[in-house]
Design a protein around this motif. Structure first.
Motif, PDB file in Angstrom:
ATOM      1  N   HIS A  74       0.878  -1.089   0.016  1.00 42.67           N
ATOM      2  CA  HIS A  74      -0.037   0.107   0.064  1.00 42.67           C
ATOM      3  C   HIS A  74       0.879   1.252  -0.065  1.00 42.67           C
ATOM      4  CE1 HIS A  74       0.578  -1.200   4.106  1.00 42.67           C
ATOM      5  NE2 HIS A  74       0.745   0.106   4.348  1.00 42.67           N
ATOM      6  N   ARG A  75       0.234   2.345  -0.488  1.00 39.91           N
ATOM      7  CA  ARG A  75       1.137   3.451  -0.451  1.00 39.91           C
ATOM      8  C   ARG A  75       0.510   4.586   0.284  1.00 39.91           C
ATOM      9  NH1 ARG A  75       1.693   5.374  -5.873  1.00 39.91           N
ATOM     10  NH2 ARG A  75       0.044   6.548  -5.771  1.00 39.91           N
ATOM     11  N   VAL A  76       1.063   5.407   1.230  1.00 32.47           N
ATOM     12  CA  VAL A  76       0.767   6.203   2.220  1.00 32.47           C
ATOM     13  C   VAL A  76       0.868   7.827   1.390  1.00 32.47           C
ATOM     14  CG1 VAL A  76       0.563   7.448   4.372  1.00 32.47           C
ATOM     15  CG2 VAL A  76       0.759   4.863   4.163  1.00 32.47           C
ATOM     16  N   ASN A  77      -0.217   8.732   1.170  1.00 40.08           N
ATOM     17  CA  ASN A  77       0.053   9.857   0.682  1.00 40.08           C
ATOM     18  C   ASN A  77      -0.222  10.920   1.447  1.00 40.08           C
ATOM     19  OD1 ASN A  77       0.789   8.938  -2.045  1.00 40.08           O
ATOM     20  ND2 ASN A  77      -1.320   8.480  -2.546  1.00 40.08           N
ATOM     21  N   VAL A  78       0.655  12.136   1.789  1.00 38.78           N
ATOM     22  CA  VAL A  78       0.482  12.923   2.869  1.00 38.78           C
ATOM     23  C   VAL A  78       0.740  14.224   2.113  1.00 38.78           C
ATOM     24  CG1 VAL A  78       0.675  13.909   5.065  1.00 38.78           C
ATOM     25  CG2 VAL A  78       0.653  11.319   4.720  1.00 38.78           C
ATOM     26  N   HIS A  79      -0.109  15.262   2.182  1.00 36.46           N
ATOM     27  CA  HIS A  79       0.081  16.523   1.701  1.00 36.46           C
ATOM     28  C   HIS A  79       1.339  17.181   2.915  1.00 36.46           C
ATOM     29  CE1 HIS A  79      -0.610  20.443  -0.377  1.00 36.46           C
ATOM     30  NE2 HIS A  79      -0.849  20.947   1.034  1.00 36.46           N
ATOM     31  N   THR A  80       2.024  17.716   2.145  1.00 39.12           N
ATOM     32  CA  THR A  80       3.054  18.519   3.185  1.00 39.12           C
ATOM     33  C   THR A  80       3.470  19.613   2.391  1.00 39.12           C
ATOM     34  OG1 THR A  80       4.967  17.556   2.140  1.00 39.12           O
ATOM     35  CG2 THR A  80       3.880  16.379   3.814  1.00 39.12           C
ATOM     36  N   LEU A  88      12.524  15.403   3.774  1.00 42.81           N
ATOM     37  CA  LEU A  88      12.066  13.989   3.885  1.00 42.81           C
ATOM     38  C   LEU A  88      12.657  13.235   2.719  1.00 42.81           C
ATOM     39  CD1 LEU A  88       8.784  13.916   5.477  1.00 42.81           C
ATOM     40  CD2 LEU A  88      10.981  13.536   6.646  1.00 42.81           C
ATOM     41  N   ALA A  89      12.709  14.040   1.432  1.00 40.95           N
ATOM     42  CA  ALA A  89      13.072  13.469   0.109  1.00 40.95           C
ATOM     43  C   ALA A  89      13.646  14.412  -0.663  1.00 40.95           C
ATOM     44  CB  ALA A  89      11.507  13.062  -0.594  1.00 40.95           C
ATOM     45  N   PRO A  90      15.122  14.593  -0.201  1.00 36.59           N
ATOM     46  CA  PRO A  90      16.105  15.223  -0.935  1.00 36.59           C
ATOM     47  C   PRO A  90      16.429  14.476  -2.238  1.00 36.59           C
ATOM     48  CG  PRO A  90      17.492  14.203   0.890  1.00 36.59           C
ATOM     49  CD  PRO A  90      15.803  13.837   0.938  1.00 36.59           C
ATOM     50  N   GLY A  91      17.070  15.226  -3.179  1.00 39.05           N
ATOM     51  CA  GLY A  91      17.452  14.796  -4.414  1.00 39.05           C
ATOM     52  C   GLY A  91      16.299  14.813  -5.450  1.00 39.05           C
ATOM     53  N   ASP A  92      16.874  14.260  -6.768  1.00 41.79           N
ATOM     54  CA  ASP A  92      15.903  14.281  -7.780  1.00 41.79           C
ATOM     55  C   ASP A  92      15.271  13.114  -8.178  1.00 41.79           C
ATOM     56  OD1 ASP A  92      16.124  17.054  -7.793  1.00 41.79           O
ATOM     57  OD2 ASP A  92      18.040  16.911  -9.212  1.00 41.79           O
ATOM     58  N   THR A  93      15.823  11.728  -7.715  1.00 39.54           N
ATOM     59  CA  THR A  93      15.453  10.895  -8.355  1.00 39.54           C
ATOM     60  C   THR A  93      14.895   9.792  -7.036  1.00 39.54           C
ATOM     61  OG1 THR A  93      17.648   9.750  -7.891  1.00 39.54           O
ATOM     62  CG2 THR A  93      17.015  10.815 -10.340  1.00 39.54           C
ATOM     63  N   ASP A 100       9.221   1.590   2.182  1.00 45.61           N
ATOM     64  CA  ASP A 100       9.650   2.242   3.651  1.00 45.61           C
ATOM     65  C   ASP A 100      10.343   3.525   3.352  1.00 45.61           C
ATOM     66  OD1 ASP A 100       8.057   0.681   5.003  1.00 45.61           O
ATOM     67  OD2 ASP A 100       9.828  -0.867   5.173  1.00 45.61           O
ATOM     68  N   VAL A 101      10.034   4.414   2.134  1.00 40.84           N
ATOM     69  CA  VAL A 101      10.986   5.358   1.928  1.00 40.84           C
ATOM     70  C   VAL A 101      10.007   6.780   1.762  1.00 40.84           C
ATOM     71  CG1 VAL A 101      12.633   4.309   0.732  1.00 40.84           C
ATOM     72  CG2 VAL A 101      10.984   5.077  -0.564  1.00 40.84           C
ATOM     73  N   PHE A 102      10.331   7.755   1.636  1.00 42.43           N
ATOM     74  CA  PHE A 102       9.479   9.174   1.590  1.00 42.43           C
ATOM     75  C   PHE A 102      10.047   9.676  -0.056  1.00 42.43           C
ATOM     76  CE2 PHE A 102       9.656   9.422   6.187  1.00 42.43           C
ATOM     77  CZ  PHE A 102       8.460   9.574   6.311  1.00 42.43           C
ATOM     78  N   PHE A 103       8.993   9.760  -0.851  1.00 42.14           N
ATOM     79  CA  PHE A 103       9.414  10.515  -2.031  1.00 42.14           C
ATOM     80  C   PHE A 103       8.404  11.346  -2.433  1.00 42.14           C
ATOM     81  CE2 PHE A 103       7.212   6.451  -3.072  1.00 42.14           C
ATOM     82  CZ  PHE A 103       6.422   6.882  -4.177  1.00 42.14           C
ATOM     83  N   PRO A 104       8.493  12.430  -3.199  1.00 46.57           N
ATOM     84  CA  PRO A 104       7.421  13.347  -3.591  1.00 46.57           C
ATOM     85  C   PRO A 104       6.644  12.791  -4.791  1.00 46.57           C
ATOM     86  CG  PRO A 104       9.655  13.852  -4.455  1.00 46.57           C
ATOM     87  CD  PRO A 104       9.757  12.885  -3.450  1.00 46.57           C
ATOM     88  N   THR A 105       5.539  12.992  -4.706  1.00 49.82           N
ATOM     89  CA  THR A 105       4.577  12.407  -5.938  1.00 49.82           C
ATOM     90  C   THR A 105       5.029  13.467  -7.186  1.00 49.82           C
ATOM     91  OG1 THR A 105       2.808  13.930  -5.579  1.00 49.82           O
ATOM     92  CG2 THR A 105       2.759  11.813  -4.356  1.00 49.82           C
ATOM     93  N   ARG A 106       4.601  12.888  -8.455  1.00 50.38           N
ATOM     94  CA  ARG A 106       4.757  13.674  -9.560  1.00 50.38           C
ATOM     95  C   ARG A 106       4.347  15.360  -9.473  1.00 50.38           C
ATOM     96  NH1 ARG A 106       2.805   8.860 -12.523  1.00 50.38           N
ATOM     97  NH2 ARG A 106       1.010   9.741 -11.972  1.00 50.38           N
TER      98      ARG A 106
END
Length: 127
Positions: A74-80, A88-93, A100-106
């Motif tokens: 499952h995937r947890v999406n939270v508006h921040t 929480l999600a530095p970098g470009d890729t 178990d990682v944080f990443f920005p959505t498109r």
């Protein structure tokens, strides 16, 4: 962490309303089994407001990179805000199938801090 543990923790937040549509809910089948989290201290789903959090349990049309159709995923999406995204999600890729990682959505990557595109499953209804 199981979906039940996540939703139990969210339900303890002040003003949080969790909506989980099922087959007999009258909501579109695409929403069944997913969880939509709103700030709604009155207990009513806000009209014309997107949820600030979602727990997705399956791949959506055009969004299969997370491989949510695999058992137990499952995937947890939270508006921040943008500062939190950068922290929480530095970098470009980012690998959307990683666990178990944080990443920005498109949409967040395009407009840092914007919510992901998640359908609002209902008009204003009492949960």
């Amino acid at each position: 962490m199981s979906i039940e543990h996540i939703l139990a923790a969210v339900r303890r937040l002040d003003g949080a309303l969790v909506l989980v549509p099922g087959p007999d809910s009258g909501f579109p089948p695409l929403a069944h089994g997913d969880a939509f989290v709103y700030y709604a201290p009155d207990g009513w789903v806000p009209a014309r407001i997107q949820p600030y959090g979602t727990v997705l349990t399956k791949d959506l049309p055009g969004d299969t990179a997370s491989r949510l159709d695999a058992p137990g995923r499952h995937r947890v999406n939270v508006h921040t805000g943008p500062a939190t995204v950068r922290r929480l999600a530095p970098g470009d890729t980012h690998d959307p199938a990683a666990t178990d990682v944080f990443f920005p959505t498109r949409s967040t990557a395009r407009r840092a801090g914007s919510p992901s595109s998640t359908p609002d499953p209902a008009p204003r209804t009492r949960s």
